[in-house]
Design an enzyme around this catalytic site. Sequence first.
Site, PDB file in Angstrom:
ATOM      1  N   ILE A 135      36.487  74.956  74.749  1.00 42.95           N
ATOM      2  CA  ILE A 135      37.689  75.536  75.334  1.00 42.95           C
ATOM      3  C   ILE A 135      38.316  75.273  76.590  1.00 42.95           C
ATOM      4  O   ILE A 135      39.524  75.378  76.934  1.00 42.95           O
ATOM      5  CB  ILE A 135      37.898  77.047  75.256  1.00 42.95           C
ATOM      6  N   GLY A 136      37.379  74.341  77.396  1.00 48.86           N
ATOM      7  CA  GLY A 136      38.002  73.794  78.389  1.00 48.86           C
ATOM      8  C   GLY A 136      36.844  72.481  78.965  1.00 48.86           C
ATOM      9  O   GLY A 136      35.733  72.548  78.622  1.00 48.86           O
ATOM     10  N   ASP A 166      39.207  75.748  94.748  1.00 51.86           N
ATOM     11  CA  ASP A 166      39.905  75.024  93.478  1.00 51.86           C
ATOM     12  C   ASP A 166      41.057  75.740  92.820  1.00 51.86           C
ATOM     13  O   ASP A 166      41.223  75.658  91.728  1.00 51.86           O
ATOM     14  CB  ASP A 166      38.874  74.560  92.444  1.00 51.86           C
ATOM     15  N   LYS A 189      29.850  77.796  80.480  1.00 55.22           N
ATOM     16  CA  LYS A 189      30.155  76.464  81.279  1.00 55.22           C
ATOM     17  C   LYS A 189      28.726  75.871  81.233  1.00 55.22           C
ATOM     18  O   LYS A 189      27.694  76.266  81.700  1.00 55.22           O
ATOM     19  CB  LYS A 189      30.514  77.052  82.637  1.00 55.22           C
ATOM     20  N   VAL A 240      33.396  74.103  78.908  1.00 48.36           N
ATOM     21  CA  VAL A 240      33.283  75.477  78.732  1.00 48.36           C
ATOM     22  C   VAL A 240      33.507  75.892  77.281  1.00 48.36           C
ATOM     23  O   VAL A 240      34.478  75.003  76.848  1.00 48.36           O
ATOM     24  CB  VAL A 240      34.348  76.310  79.678  1.00 48.36           C
ATOM     25  N   MET A 290      32.855  69.263  86.538  1.00 47.03           N
ATOM     26  CA  MET A 290      31.528  69.822  86.313  1.00 47.03           C
ATOM     27  C   MET A 290      30.706  69.920  85.028  1.00 47.03           C
ATOM     28  O   MET A 290      29.745  70.008  85.038  1.00 47.03           O
ATOM     29  CB  MET A 290      31.264  71.120  86.808  1.00 47.03           C
TER      30      MET A 290
END
Length: 213
Positions: free
Chosen positions: A17-18, A141, A40, A25, A22
């Site tokens: 989903i993302g 961020d 994540k 997710v 880093m």
Amino acid sequence: MQTLPRQLGDYRLLELIGFGGMGHVYRAEHVHLGAEYAVKVLREDLGGDAAFRSRFRLEARVMATLRHPHIVLVHHMSLDGDTCFLVMEYITGPEGRPMSLHQVLAASPQGRLNPKQAAQHAAEVASALACAHGYEVVHRDLKPANVLIDTAGHVRLSDFGLARAAGSDFLLSQVHATRSATLSAQATHVLAGGVAETERSLGVAATLSGRPA
């Protein structure tokens, strides 16, 4: 993109989903509870570093202390072999799917929010940041992609600058007390003064419209 097992610990990964610097997710399901979470998964080179895992564990512990209606709840950090992952609440938007402010702006014909929405979202973001600063946590961020919209149309701030943990003293660095007081005052101004005060005190006109600051 690293190859992952279909399951990490007690969490079954269902769909991506993302993603970011880093890691990635995923929407995930707890195999025993059946509840959905956002997991994540850190990059392999980060999760395999013992010093980073130690810092990340402490960072996750601090993030788990944050309780605020406009901050995504962090449950815990865990390891599966050398794979390091963070378990968070799964936020869905009005259409039943994860939705960020970036996506809302991209779908808008003018690429911006109407004044009422902008004032509401700015006040909610400021309130979330003020709470975090009270715990000496700095987001680092802040951008529309990290501002999620929940089913009620309110914002949920996510991804508190975890990418900075790898190359700095991460987000537990000392924050001067006046910063928290200043941000709290800005949130009050947003609520009381509307859009004009929002643009003047927080500079959200550039952020929420997607224009560079």
